[in-house]
Design a protein around this motif. Structure first.
Motif, PDB file in Angstrom:
ATOM      1  N   GLU A 108       0.841  -1.216   0.000  1.00 29.88           N
ATOM      2  CA  GLU A 108       0.000   0.000   0.000  1.00 29.88           C
ATOM      3  C   GLU A 108       0.872   1.259   0.000  1.00 29.88           C
ATOM      4  O   GLU A 108       0.605   2.217  -0.718  1.00 29.88           O
ATOM      5  CB  GLU A 108      -0.932  -0.005   1.220  1.00 29.88           C
ATOM      6  CG  GLU A 108      -2.174  -0.852   0.981  1.00 29.88           C
ATOM      7  CD  GLU A 108      -3.061  -0.972   2.208  1.00 29.88           C
ATOM      8  OE1 GLU A 108      -2.766  -0.326   3.243  1.00 29.88           O
ATOM      9  OE2 GLU A 108      -4.056  -1.734   2.135  1.00 29.88           O
ATOM     10  N   MET A 109       1.924   1.202   0.817  1.00 25.72           N
ATOM     11  CA  MET A 109       2.850   2.348   0.864  1.00 25.72           C
ATOM     12  C   MET A 109       3.487   2.572  -0.513  1.00 25.72           C
ATOM     13  O   MET A 109       3.553   3.704  -1.009  1.00 25.72           O
ATOM     14  CB  MET A 109       3.930   2.057   1.918  1.00 25.72           C
ATOM     15  CG  MET A 109       5.150   2.947   1.832  1.00 25.72           C
ATOM     16  SD  MET A 109       6.412   2.461   3.023  1.00 25.72           S
ATOM     17  CE  MET A 109       7.108   1.015   2.229  1.00 25.72           C
ATOM     18  N   ILE A 167      12.193  -2.088  -6.158  1.00 25.38           N
ATOM     19  CA  ILE A 167      12.976  -1.516  -5.062  1.00 25.38           C
ATOM     20  C   ILE A 167      13.128  -2.580  -3.982  1.00 25.38           C
ATOM     21  O   ILE A 167      12.179  -3.298  -3.669  1.00 25.38           O
ATOM     22  CB  ILE A 167      12.295  -0.231  -4.508  1.00 25.38           C
ATOM     23  CG1 ILE A 167      13.211   0.464  -3.490  1.00 25.38           C
ATOM     24  CG2 ILE A 167      10.940  -0.512  -3.900  1.00 25.38           C
ATOM     25  CD1 ILE A 167      12.752   1.876  -3.117  1.00 25.38           C
ATOM     26  N   PRO A 168      14.339  -2.737  -3.445  1.00 31.40           N
ATOM     27  CA  PRO A 168      14.511  -3.752  -2.392  1.00 31.40           C
ATOM     28  C   PRO A 168      13.797  -3.346  -1.107  1.00 31.40           C
ATOM     29  O   PRO A 168      13.604  -2.154  -0.839  1.00 31.40           O
ATOM     30  CB  PRO A 168      16.028  -3.813  -2.193  1.00 31.40           C
ATOM     31  CG  PRO A 168      16.590  -2.597  -2.806  1.00 31.40           C
ATOM     32  CD  PRO A 168      15.604  -2.065  -3.793  1.00 31.40           C
ATOM     33  N   LEU A 169      13.422  -4.343  -0.321  1.00 29.12           N
ATOM     34  CA  LEU A 169      12.722  -4.081   0.940  1.00 29.12           C
ATOM     35  C   LEU A 169      13.584  -3.307   1.917  1.00 29.12           C
ATOM     36  O   LEU A 169      13.066  -2.585   2.771  1.00 29.12           O
ATOM     37  CB  LEU A 169      12.297  -5.403   1.595  1.00 29.12           C
ATOM     38  CG  LEU A 169      11.122  -6.123   0.975  1.00 29.12           C
ATOM     39  CD1 LEU A 169      10.890  -7.446   1.710  1.00 29.12           C
ATOM     40  CD2 LEU A 169       9.860  -5.267   1.030  1.00 29.12           C
ATOM     41  N   VAL A 209      11.289  -0.529   4.611  1.00 28.44           N
ATOM     42  CA  VAL A 209      10.436  -1.102   5.663  1.00 28.44           C
ATOM     43  C   VAL A 209      10.667  -0.443   7.010  1.00 28.44           C
ATOM     44  O   VAL A 209       9.967  -0.718   7.983  1.00 28.44           O
ATOM     45  CB  VAL A 209      10.636  -2.623   5.786  1.00 28.44           C
ATOM     46  CG1 VAL A 209      10.082  -3.332   4.567  1.00 28.44           C
ATOM     47  CG2 VAL A 209      12.103  -2.972   5.988  1.00 28.44           C
ATOM     48  N   ILE A 210      11.661   0.425   7.101  1.00 33.22           N
ATOM     49  CA  ILE A 210      11.874   1.205   8.320  1.00 33.22           C
ATOM     50  C   ILE A 210      11.572   2.687   8.053  1.00 33.22           C
ATOM     51  O   ILE A 210      10.818   3.331   8.773  1.00 33.22           O
ATOM     52  CB  ILE A 210      13.346   1.091   8.810  1.00 33.22           C
ATOM     53  CG1 ILE A 210      13.670  -0.350   9.180  1.00 33.22           C
ATOM     54  CG2 ILE A 210      13.590   2.036  10.009  1.00 33.22           C
ATOM     55  CD1 ILE A 210      13.005  -0.879  10.417  1.00 33.22           C
ATOM     56  N   TYR A 211      12.154   3.227   6.985  1.00 34.03           N
ATOM     57  CA  TYR A 211      12.088   4.680   6.761  1.00 34.03           C
ATOM     58  C   TYR A 211      10.960   5.096   5.833  1.00 34.03           C
ATOM     59  O   TYR A 211      10.740   6.285   5.634  1.00 34.03           O
ATOM     60  CB  TYR A 211      13.434   5.168   6.204  1.00 34.03           C
ATOM     61  CG  TYR A 211      14.608   4.780   7.087  1.00 34.03           C
ATOM     62  CD1 TYR A 211      14.666   5.233   8.420  1.00 34.03           C
ATOM     63  CD2 TYR A 211      15.618   3.946   6.625  1.00 34.03           C
ATOM     64  CE1 TYR A 211      15.723   4.867   9.245  1.00 34.03           C
ATOM     65  CE2 TYR A 211      16.683   3.576   7.452  1.00 34.03           C
ATOM     66  CZ  TYR A 211      16.731   4.046   8.756  1.00 34.03           C
ATOM     67  OH  TYR A 211      17.763   3.676   9.572  1.00 34.03           O
ATOM     68  N   GLY A 212      10.290   4.158   5.226  1.00 34.66           N
ATOM     69  CA  GLY A 212       9.213   4.500   4.310  1.00 34.66           C
ATOM     70  C   GLY A 212       9.756   4.993   2.966  1.00 34.66           C
ATOM     71  O   GLY A 212      10.930   4.772   2.635  1.00 34.66           O
ATOM     72  N   LEU A 213       8.898   5.649   2.214  1.00 40.64           N
ATOM     73  CA  LEU A 213       9.265   6.108   0.867  1.00 40.64           C
ATOM     74  C   LEU A 213       8.874   7.576   0.711  1.00 40.64           C
ATOM     75  O   LEU A 213       7.922   8.048   1.352  1.00 40.64           O
ATOM     76  CB  LEU A 213       8.507   5.297  -0.187  1.00 40.64           C
ATOM     77  CG  LEU A 213       9.028   3.891  -0.494  1.00 40.64           C
ATOM     78  CD1 LEU A 213       7.993   3.131  -1.304  1.00 40.64           C
ATOM     79  CD2 LEU A 213      10.355   3.972  -1.246  1.00 40.64           C
ATOM     80  N   PRO A 214       9.610   8.306  -0.145  1.00 45.44           N
ATOM     81  CA  PRO A 214       9.166   9.670  -0.436  1.00 45.44           C
ATOM     82  C   PRO A 214       7.813   9.640  -1.140  1.00 45.44           C
ATOM     83  O   PRO A 214       7.541   8.712  -1.907  1.00 45.44           O
ATOM     84  CB  PRO A 214      10.240  10.209  -1.390  1.00 45.44           C
ATOM     85  CG  PRO A 214      11.352   9.217  -1.373  1.00 45.44           C
ATOM     86  CD  PRO A 214      10.792   7.919  -0.935  1.00 45.44           C
ATOM     87  N   LYS A 215       6.985  10.605  -0.852  1.00 45.89           N
ATOM     88  CA  LYS A 215       5.683  10.674  -1.530  1.00 45.89           C
ATOM     89  C   LYS A 215       5.870  10.868  -3.032  1.00 45.89           C
ATOM     90  O   LYS A 215       6.933  11.308  -3.488  1.00 45.89           O
ATOM     91  CB  LYS A 215       4.864  11.834  -0.967  1.00 45.89           C
ATOM     92  CG  LYS A 215       4.310  11.576   0.403  1.00 45.89           C
ATOM     93  CD  LYS A 215       3.485  12.758   0.883  1.00 45.89           C
ATOM     94  CE  LYS A 215       2.976  12.532   2.284  1.00 45.89           C
ATOM     95  NZ  LYS A 215       2.461  13.758   2.892  1.00 45.89           N
ATOM     96  N   GLY A 250       4.671   5.822   4.960  1.00 48.33           N
ATOM     97  CA  GLY A 250       5.104   4.505   5.439  1.00 48.33           C
ATOM     98  C   GLY A 250       5.692   4.603   6.824  1.00 48.33           C
ATOM     99  O   GLY A 250       5.193   5.331   7.674  1.00 48.33           O
ATOM    100  N   GLY A 251       6.763   3.871   7.064  1.00 49.55           N
ATOM    101  CA  GLY A 251       7.367   3.803   8.397  1.00 49.55           C
ATOM    102  C   GLY A 251       7.589   2.354   8.776  1.00 49.55           C
ATOM    103  O   GLY A 251       7.333   1.460   7.971  1.00 49.55           O
TER     104      GLY A 251
END
Lengths: 782, 154
Positions: free
Chosen positions: A553-554, A582-584, A588-594, A602-603
């Motif tokens: 979803e993120m 994109i690799p996980l 999975v910690i820092y999220g992605l730029p919008k 994310g987060g």
């Protein structure tokens, strides 16, 4: 729950065990290995020397005065009751002892030797009471009442104690009309069997360490199949909040049921409450292990069964007297399980069963691998053989006609789900070469083959639940949180395989959060009933899917794409549309730029999942009939070829074959390892094992006098066959197999002995001495 | 209570330990040297979980007094691997699926290593005989025996 076939999928592959390297290097930490430093105190337990007595007085003053003794504890300060289904015991005995070994007092001291010395200084005055040592006598009105307060105990709704008796549970089946069915039978077999008590014999003895912190919170470290049940039951017994009770459970050196529920752990906890913050360790000696930990309860079983001339089973009438011992942590539910499974894996139109759980002054019956099913099948599957022989039908053919198939009406009235039992029967018969009799290897030997079927459902409350979490780190690697234990069966490995498959990462990226810790691990009812692969597996899959959904979803939002075009493959988020990937790691910690690069989404990702069956209905207490008695049945077959030595009576198992319908083998080699290990444990119980009880006293509490199978006893090969008829609510269709593999072994061996020399016995173990004397009596040898 | 000072080599390391006259080798390893890989299963020499190598021979360390180990060469399960390189017996038993709960494993590995040291090509019956004192309740032994056979080929 079906993951696309085209993706790399570790489910169904024999991945290496997660814990193997730790275990072969000596690095794996078991309960007794945890270091507590010099603060550690050692506990020993004063136990009842009598099978049944009233406690008149306990004088602990001399023991308390011994230098080095930090606390002497009796039942006085602990009025609460403890028990899984029926709360029928105190942590320490208060007014009565009910078996030899019942805990009367506990000592904590700076060394084990001082604690042991202190026990000698405790004076207990007893008034001896008449013991009950036979469950059949135990149900009679003449028998001394072992629990006069039975009607006041708290009890689960599906357990039915009979007040003013020694019956802690009475389960009935009334299906069809047995009495009028006998007239239509062409053959009837009626038999009585005695199945002795045996011991689980984990190689690691029970161990528990307990410590009370400054705010009254309790931590318990122990070798445990049931950290959450221990948290709940011990907290209840002490009258504290479950949240103030923390259980940490490192690797378990073998359980087989003996480390389920609460046995000796509450003793360490009770003592720890009296020593001001110091940790207290209680480690059972091997001798204590044999009769103060749970035993597999004894059984006296009556079977009557009949069929028509074509071999159709028409009626069964069974009576089971379970020798549950002094208390019934699990015995009451074993009684119930043997009742609702009392037809064996057969469709029988008329069934009458009476299954009694009877208090005796014997060691406490706990759950043991198979929970009642090996004991029940031991007799039932011999009767099936005899019935087939009486009407002149091949035993495999007889089983083919009568065994349960999809849609069969079960003994509880419901319908059988899809099952591969028939395949198991056919494959096992083929593997053992059914119908072909080989020559014996020597003139003084006789060779025989025997086969038996089995079924078993998880014996548990209808709403036993599981939960799990899945967390990812900066490197994209995955940690799975579970509350179910790995006792050696490989549940951690299987959990990792399922999480990897459901999330979309390589198996090697997944680890399991250990040791189990009720403060951090997600809830799991217990590691029993062969339920983890199925129930905990579902929770793990749900948690992995939740994490996956969060990641997708993120990414969909950040990439401004549709969710259905995205996937996770081998640790990469990929788009089938834009072909972006994109690799996980990191995301999975820092999220992605919008998508517009103005801020982030994310987060940290944590997926959560649970599973609890919601479809098990109750059974009518008078008839044992209901829509769905259990979650499912795992079915299977086992066969052996053996030789009997006419000069010595010794039995040599030449080879074995077994097939079980596991729904889906998540890890085929681990399934085969269970099939082999269970075969040998079953073989050991068939040939060697009996906890010999005389007037309530165990006669053989050591490895010298209680023999288990060794490397020299096992056959050269066991052919393990996996049958896969999917379980509708199992992960990838899986259902459990851990316990099932020892269920049919005793009758398969008994049937093979009969095939070889034509004698039968009223129960195991089929020791050389017993076999020889029986052959002598039958005139087979002189 | 009198203590005895003993010098010995454990897994290639020189150790000096003060022990009581009644302390067993098992307790010395686990309590004094914190080598907890060696397991206590019965404390009576019946289960084999505590098997270690003493001067090249497998012994039940619960039946050996620590004071008997002055100047001895002891190898425990922790001493089988060289750094991260597993001994062939560790790898073979792992790969054969001969590990379940893992509690008998240290003793099984040491007894098997001792067998292969004195007999590099044992027959199946020799393997069974060498392991008869190592009780295992999980595996049914079959995969352990296979593992020893595989290790012999390495």
């Amino acid at each position: 729950m079906v993951v696309s076939e085209t993706k790399p999928n570790p489910v169904g592959e024999s991945k290496p065990r997660l814990d193997a390297r730790e275990k072969v290097t000596g690095a794996a930490i078991f309960g007794d290995d945890i270091q507590f430093g010099n603060a550690l105190l050692h506990a020993r337990i004063l136990r009842s020397p009598h099978p049944h007595a009233r406690i008149i007085s306990i004088d602990t003053r001399q023991a308390e005065a011994l230098p080095g003794v930090k606390a002497v504890v009796t039942g006085k300060g602990f009025p609460g009751y403890i028990g899984l289904y029926l709360l029928d015991r105190h942590i320490f005995c208060r007014d009565r002892v009910r078996y030899v070994g019942d805990p009367v007092a506990g000592v904590a001291a700076i060394s084990e030797a001082i604690a042991e010395d202190a026990l000698e200084l405790i004076e207990v005055e007893y008034e001896i009471l008449k013991p009950v040592i036979d469950p059949e006598y135990g149900v009679s009105s003449e028998a001394t009442l072992i629990h006069p307060e039975l009607d006041q105990y708290q009890v689960a709704s599906f357990i039915l104690p009979q007040p003013n008796s020694n019956i802690s549970n009475y389960f009935k089946i009334r299906k069809g009309d047995v009495d009028s069915a006998w007239d239509n039978c062409a053959a009837i077999v009626e038999r009585k069997y005695r199945i002795p008590h045996i011991q689980h014999v984990p190689i690691e003895p029970h161990v528990a360490v307990a410590q009370v912190d400054a705010s009254g919170g309790i931590t318990l470290w122990g070798s445990s199949q049931s950290p959450f049940a221990q948290r709940n039951l011990i907290a209840q017994a002490l009258g504290i909040s479950q949240s103030d009770m923390r259980v940490i459970a490192p690797y378990v050196g073998g359980g087989f049921g003996s480390k389920a529920g609460v046995s000796m752990e509450s003793l360490a906890v009770a003592i720890a409450t009296k020593v001001k913050g110091r940790p207290v360790k209680l480690l059972l000696t091997r001798e204590e292990e044999f009769f103060t930990a749970f035993v597999r309860q004894g059984l006296i079983a009556y079977f009557k069964m009949g069929c028509d001339g074509d071999g159709n089973l028409l009626a069964m009438e069974n009576k089971f007297y379970w020798d549950s011992g002094a208390y019934t942590e699990y015995g009451v539910n074993i009684t119930r399980a043997s009742g609702y499974s009392s037809s064996g894996p057969y469709e029988v139109p008329n069934v009458k069963t009476d299954s009694y759980c009877v208090y005796t002054n014997h060691p406490v019956g706990g759950p043991m691998r198979g929970v009642g099913m090996p004991e029940m099948h031991a007799g039932l599957e011999q009767c099936i053989d005899e019935l087939a022989q009486q009407i002149g039908m091949d035993q495999v053919e007889f089983r083919r006609i009568n065994c349960v198939k999809e849609g069969s009406i079960l003994v509880t009235g419901g319908k059988m789900h899809p099952t591969g039992l028939l395949q198991c029967l056919e494959k096992t018969a083929e593997a053992i070469g059914w119908g072909h009799k080989a020559e014996a290897s020597a003139a003084n030997k006789r060779r025989g083959k025997g086969l038996a079927l089995m079924w078993k459902a998880p014996a548990m409350p209808p709403n036993a639940g599981s939960s799990a979490w899945v967390e990812l780190a900066e490197d994209g690697r995955v940690t799975v949180g579970v509350g179910g234990q790995d006792l050696g069966q490989g549940s951690f490995t299987v959990a990792a395989q399922m999480a990897a498959a459901a999330l979309g990462v390589p198996y090697e990226w997944v680890r399991v959060a250990t040791p189990l810790d009720t403060r951090y691990s997600p809830y799991e009812w217990q590691t029993v009933a062969s339920r983890l692969t199925w129930s905990m597996g579902n929770a793990v899959v749900n948690a992995a899917k939740d994490a996956r959904q969060q990641i997708l979803e993120m990414t969909a939002e950040a990439w401004d794409e549709d969710l259905e075009n995205l996937d996770i493959l081998n640790g990469m988020v990929v788009s089938y549309k834009s072909e972006r990937e994109i690799p996980l790691e990191n995301i999975v910690i820092y999220g992605l730029p919008k998508a517009d690069d103005q801020g982030w989404i994310g987060g940290p990702v944590i997926g959560r999942g649970k599973f609890m069956p919601d479809y098990v209905t109750g059974l009518d207490p008078e008839t044992g009939q209901g829509e769905r008695a259990v979650v499912h049945y795992t079915t299977g077959a086992q066969a052996v070829e053996l030789e009997v030595d006419l000069d010595t009576g010794q039995i040599e198992i030449l080879r074995g074959a077994a097939a079980f319908d596991v729904g889906k083998a998540i890890n085929p080699e681990l399934v085969r390892a269970q099939i082999e290990g269970g075969f040998v444990q079953g073989m050991s119980s068939a040939l060697f094992e009996s906890l010999n009880l005389k007037d309530g006293y165990v006669q053989n509490p050591s490895f010298v006098d209680y023999r288990i199978a060794t490397s020299s006893d096992v056959p050269g090969g066991i052919q393990s066959i996996i049958v896969e008829v999917p379980q509708d609510d199992g992960p990838w269709g899986a259902r459990g197999v851990g316990e099932h593999s020892m269920v049919p072994t005793i009758p398969a061996i008994a049937n093979a002995i009969y095939d070889a020399v034509g004698v039968r016995f009223d129960g195991p173990p089929f020791t050389a001495e017993k076999v020889y004397l029986t052959m002598l009596e039958a005139g087979i040898v002189k | 209570m009198g203590f005895h000072r003993i010098n010995l080599t454990v897994n290639g390391e020189m150790e000096q330990v003060d022990v009581t006259g009644y302390m067993t080798l098992l307790d010395m390893l686990r309590e004094k040297l914190v080598l907890t890989g060696t397991k206590n299963g019965c404390a009576a020499g019946e289960c084999g979980a505590c098997t270690v190598m003493m001067n090249g021979e497998p012994v039940n360390s619960c039946l050996v007094l620590a004071v008997e180990c002055d100047q001895a060469l002891i190898v425990t399960v922790e001493g089988l691997a060289r750094d991260t390189q597993l001994d062939p017996i560790q790898k073979a038993i792992m790969d054969a699926g001969g590990v379940q709960c893992g509690y008998c494993t240290p003793g099984v590995l040491i007894a098997s290593r001792a067998l292969l040291d004195r007999n590099p090509d044992p027959s199946e019956s020799e393997i069974r005989a060498a392991l008869v004192g190592n009780l295992c309740r999980c595996t049914g032994y079959i995969r352990i025996i296979e593992g020893v056979q595989e290790a012999a080929k390495m």
